[in-house]
Design a protein around this motif. Structure first.
Motif, PDB file in Angstrom:
ATOM      1  N   VAL A 172       6.713   0.614   0.037  1.00 37.15           N
ATOM      2  CA  VAL A 172       5.277   0.391   0.221  1.00 37.15           C
ATOM      3  C   VAL A 172       5.064  -0.186   1.615  1.00 37.15           C
ATOM      4  O   VAL A 172       5.981  -0.743   2.231  1.00 37.15           O
ATOM      5  CB  VAL A 172       4.702  -0.564  -0.845  1.00 37.15           C
ATOM      6  CG1 VAL A 172       4.727   0.076  -2.220  1.00 37.15           C
ATOM      7  CG2 VAL A 172       5.447  -1.905  -0.853  1.00 37.15           C
TER       8      VAL A 172
ATOM      9  N   MET B  18      12.171   1.454  -7.179  1.00 33.23           N
ATOM     10  CA  MET B  18      11.373   2.446  -6.452  1.00 33.23           C
ATOM     11  C   MET B  18      12.252   3.180  -5.446  1.00 33.23           C
ATOM     12  O   MET B  18      13.186   2.599  -4.878  1.00 33.23           O
ATOM     13  CB  MET B  18      10.199   1.771  -5.727  1.00 33.23           C
ATOM     14  CG  MET B  18       9.216   1.069  -6.647  1.00 33.23           C
ATOM     15  SD  MET B  18       7.855   0.273  -5.755  1.00 33.23           S
ATOM     16  CE  MET B  18       7.030   1.685  -5.022  1.00 33.23           C
TER      17      MET B  18
ATOM     18  N   ASN C 208      -3.700  10.600  -0.060  1.00 27.98           N
ATOM     19  CA  ASN C 208      -3.076  10.733  -1.380  1.00 27.98           C
ATOM     20  C   ASN C 208      -4.089  11.171  -2.433  1.00 27.98           C
ATOM     21  O   ASN C 208      -3.781  11.998  -3.301  1.00 27.98           O
ATOM     22  CB  ASN C 208      -2.430   9.406  -1.788  1.00 27.98           C
ATOM     23  CG  ASN C 208      -1.126   9.152  -1.044  1.00 27.98           C
ATOM     24  OD1 ASN C 208      -0.249  10.008  -0.997  1.00 27.98           O
ATOM     25  ND2 ASN C 208      -0.990   7.976  -0.466  1.00 27.98           N
TER      26      ASN C 208
ATOM     27  N   TYR D 260       0.847  -1.192   0.000  1.00 30.65           N
ATOM     28  CA  TYR D 260       0.000   0.000   0.000  1.00 30.65           C
ATOM     29  C   TYR D 260       0.888   1.250   0.000  1.00 30.65           C
ATOM     30  O   TYR D 260       1.962   1.259   0.599  1.00 30.65           O
ATOM     31  CB  TYR D 260      -0.922   0.012   1.228  1.00 30.65           C
ATOM     32  CG  TYR D 260      -1.834  -1.183   1.308  1.00 30.65           C
ATOM     33  CD1 TYR D 260      -3.111  -1.149   0.761  1.00 30.65           C
ATOM     34  CD2 TYR D 260      -1.405  -2.363   1.921  1.00 30.65           C
ATOM     35  CE1 TYR D 260      -3.945  -2.249   0.826  1.00 30.65           C
ATOM     36  CE2 TYR D 260      -2.237  -3.473   1.993  1.00 30.65           C
ATOM     37  CZ  TYR D 260      -3.502  -3.416   1.447  1.00 30.65           C
ATOM     38  OH  TYR D 260      -4.324  -4.509   1.509  1.00 30.65           O
ATOM     39  N   ARG D 261       0.395   2.301  -0.633  1.00 28.50           N
ATOM     40  CA  ARG D 261       1.171   3.542  -0.690  1.00 28.50           C
ATOM     41  C   ARG D 261       1.361   4.131   0.699  1.00 28.50           C
ATOM     42  O   ARG D 261       0.496   4.022   1.570  1.00 28.50           O
ATOM     43  CB  ARG D 261       0.457   4.567  -1.577  1.00 28.50           C
ATOM     44  CG  ARG D 261       0.526   4.275  -3.048  1.00 28.50           C
ATOM     45  CD  ARG D 261       0.179   5.518  -3.862  1.00 28.50           C
ATOM     46  NE  ARG D 261      -1.227   5.886  -3.779  1.00 28.50           N
ATOM     47  CZ  ARG D 261      -1.745   6.973  -4.354  1.00 28.50           C
ATOM     48  NH1 ARG D 261      -0.958   7.808  -5.015  1.00 28.50           N
ATOM     49  NH2 ARG D 261      -3.027   7.229  -4.262  1.00 28.50           N
TER      50      ARG D 261
ATOM     51  N   LYS E 227       5.752   9.442   3.877  1.00 27.58           N
ATOM     52  CA  LYS E 227       6.668   9.735   2.777  1.00 27.58           C
ATOM     53  C   LYS E 227       7.627  10.863   3.152  1.00 27.58           C
ATOM     54  O   LYS E 227       8.830  10.808   2.858  1.00 27.58           O
ATOM     55  CB  LYS E 227       5.874  10.110   1.527  1.00 27.58           C
ATOM     56  CG  LYS E 227       6.737  10.430   0.315  1.00 27.58           C
ATOM     57  CD  LYS E 227       5.882  10.844  -0.880  1.00 27.58           C
ATOM     58  CE  LYS E 227       6.759  11.255  -2.063  1.00 27.58           C
ATOM     59  NZ  LYS E 227       5.932  11.712  -3.218  1.00 27.58           N
TER      60      LYS E 227
ATOM     61  N   GLU F  60      -4.394   6.140   1.678  1.00 31.57           N
ATOM     62  CA  GLU F  60      -4.912   6.229   0.309  1.00 31.57           C
ATOM     63  C   GLU F  60      -5.833   7.434   0.167  1.00 31.57           C
ATOM     64  O   GLU F  60      -5.784   8.150  -0.841  1.00 31.57           O
ATOM     65  CB  GLU F  60      -5.654   4.941  -0.057  1.00 31.57           C
ATOM     66  CG  GLU F  60      -6.034   4.839  -1.523  1.00 31.57           C
ATOM     67  CD  GLU F  60      -4.821   4.931  -2.455  1.00 31.57           C
ATOM     68  OE1 GLU F  60      -4.988   5.483  -3.571  1.00 31.57           O
ATOM     69  OE2 GLU F  60      -3.716   4.476  -2.070  1.00 31.57           O
TER      70      GLU F  60
ATOM     71  N   SER G 231       1.451   7.167   3.352  1.00 35.13           N
ATOM     72  CA  SER G 231       0.742   8.436   3.504  1.00 35.13           C
ATOM     73  C   SER G 231       1.724   9.576   3.249  1.00 35.13           C
ATOM     74  O   SER G 231       2.949   9.381   3.294  1.00 35.13           O
ATOM     75  CB  SER G 231       0.177   8.553   4.922  1.00 35.13           C
ATOM     76  OG  SER G 231       1.239   8.720   5.852  1.00 35.13           O
TER      77      SER G 231
END
Length: 371
Positions: free
Chosen positions: A68, A64, A165, A6-7, A13, A162, A9
Motif C-alpha cells: 500500500v 498481502m 481502480n 492507499y491502494r 501495481k 483510487e 494505481s
C-alpha cells in the motif's frame, strides 16, 4: 500500530509485479545564474510538501502480495552538494540508485560547475514518477524558488490511483475494457537473431545512441506529426526484421487526457498496444495515417487498459510488450528571476521491454537511442 494506506494505481501495481519497484527515475537540470543553494533546498521541500507522491513510501503488510502507499506527514528530502569532479559518479549513482523505502523518496544532488552554473540531479522511485512529471516538478520548483504562491490544490496521486481502480472495476467501463480485450496479443513475434530463453531473466537495460541531424529533424517536423512519423518507421522496421505484417508495438502514452491531470506529478504514463496492418502494400503516407488513427483510439481508451485483464498468465514474461516506442516533447526552459532552469536529461523506466526506440525532442534536433 494503525497504518493509513492507499491502494496502488494500476501503473504502480504493474511495475511492482514485474519486480522493478526498486528502480530509480532521474532528471538532470542545468541552472544558469546566481543560484542560492539554501533557497533551492527550501523550494524543493515546499514542492514535496505540496505533492503527496513525493513523500510517499510503500509497505507490504502481512498476508498481502501488493503493498500500500503510505503518505508521510514530513516533507523530508535528501539534499547534497558536490564539486564538479563528482559529476560522472553522481549521474551513474542516480541512474542505478536502489530505492530504500526507509529513507526519504526524493534525493537531490547539486553540483557547482562555476559561480553561475550548476547541475541539479533529482532521483525518485520509478513507481512514483514518469518522464512527463519531471517537467511539471521542475516548474513547481522554479515557482517556489521565485517565491510564487500556488493557490490551486493539485491532484494528489492517491486520489488518482483510487479513481483508476474504480474505473477498472466499475460496470460503466465495460465497453472500453472490451476494446482492449479484443486486441489479440497472443501471437508475439521475435527477431530471427534474438537469443531465446525459456527461463525468466533479470531485466537489465543498455542504450545505443542514434544520431539524427538537425537537418533530418527539421524535415521530419515539416511533414507533420513527428511522433506518428517515427512510430511508423519503427513499426516498418520491426515488421521487416520479424517477418510479421502486423506486429504489436507498446507505445508510451502520458495518461494526462483530462485537464485536471495536465500538470500532475506521479506515475500516470503507460505503454499501450498498437497493432498496425502492414500487409496491404500501403504507401508510407497510408501507414502514417493508420498509425495516427490507432494512436487516437488508444488515447481515447487509455485509462481502461489493464494487464490484469489481458495478460496471458501471471508470469512477468507475459506482462510487457517486447517492442516499445517512446517520444518525449521538448522540455521548456523556466525562469525564476535571473536564474534559468533547463531540463536536459530525464529517464524513468516504467516497464520492461526487449527493445525500445526512444526519441527526445531537443532544441534543434531529435536525440534518439535504442535500448
Amino acid at each position: 500500530e494503525i497504518i493509513e494506506g492507499y491502494r496502488l494505481s494500476p501503473q504502480q501495481k504493474h511495475l511492482w509485479l514485474l519486480g522493478e519497484s526498486e528502480r530509480s527515475a532521474m532528471c538532470a537540470v542545468r541552472i544558469d545564474g546566481d543560484l542560492n543553494p539554501g533557497l533551492l533546498q527550501q523550494a524543493i521541500q515546499q514542492v514535496v510538501e505540496r505533492f503527496e507522491i513525493l513523500r510517499t513510501t510503500f509497505k507490504l503488510l502481512p498476508g498481502m502480495t501488493i503493498p500500500v502507499q503510505i503518505i508521510s506527514d514530513r516533507a523530508d528530502i535528501e539534499f547534497h552538494t558536490h564539486d564538479p569532479s563528482d559529476i560522472s559518479a553522481i549521474f551513474v549513482n542516480a541512474a542505478e540508485r536502489k530505492i530504500n523505502y526507509e529513507r526519504p523518496p526524493l534525493r537531490a544532488d547539486l553540483i557547482s560547475r562555476s559561480l553561475d552554473q550548476h547541475i541539479l540531479i533529482i532521483s525518485l522511485p520509478a513507481v512514483s514518477i514518469d518522464v512527463a512529471s519531471f517537467q511539471h516538478l521542475l516548474s513547481e520548483i522554479a515557482a517556489a524558488y521565485a517565491g510564487k504562491s500556488q493557490t490551486s490544490e493539485p491532484m494528489q496521486y492517491a486520489d488518482f490511483a483510487e479513481w483508476q481502480n474504480e474505473l477498472l472495476e466499475g460496470e460503466a467501463g465495460s465497453v472500453a475494457r472490451r476494446f482492449w480485450k479484443n486486441l489479440d496479443l497472443s501471437n508475439a513475434v521475435k527477431f530471427s537473431f534474438e537469443k531465446r530463453t525459456g527461463a525468466e531473466t533479470t531485466f537489465q537495460r543498455a542504450a545505443l545512441p542514434l544520431e539524427i541531424s538537425a537537418n533530418t529533424t527539421a524535415r521530419i517536423k515539416a511533414i507533420g506529426n513527428p511522433s506518428s512519423f517515427l512510430l511508423a518507421c519503427w513499426q516498418i522496421l520491426i515488421a521487416r526484421l520479424t517477418g510479421s505484417s502486423n506486429p504489436v508495438t507498446g507505445v508510451l502514452f502520458d495518461g494526462r487526457k483530462f485537464s485536471e491531470l495536465e500538470n500532475a506529478i506521479g506515475l500516470f504514463s503507460k505503454f499501450l498496444p498498437l497493432r498496425a496492418d502492414l500487409a496491404n502494400d500501403l504507401s508510407f503516407q497510408g501507414i502514417m495515417q493508420q498509425v495516427a488513427m490507432l494512436e487516437q483510439e488508444a488515447q481515447r481508451w487509455q485509462e481502461y487498459f489493464s494487464w490484469d485483464q489481458i495478460a496471458l498468465s501471471e508470469s512477468a514474461r507475459d506482462r510487457f510488450f517486447p517492442f516499445c516506442f517512446e517520444f518525449h516533447k521538448r522540455a521548456e526552459m523556466l525562469s525564476a528571476g535571473d536564474v534559468k532552469f533547463s531540463l536536459y536529461e530525464r529517464d524513468a523506466c516504467i516497464d520492461r521491454f526487449a527493445i525500445k526506440f526512444v526519441v527526445d525532442d531537443c532544441d534543434d534536433r531529435f536525440r534518439a537511442s535504442l535500448q
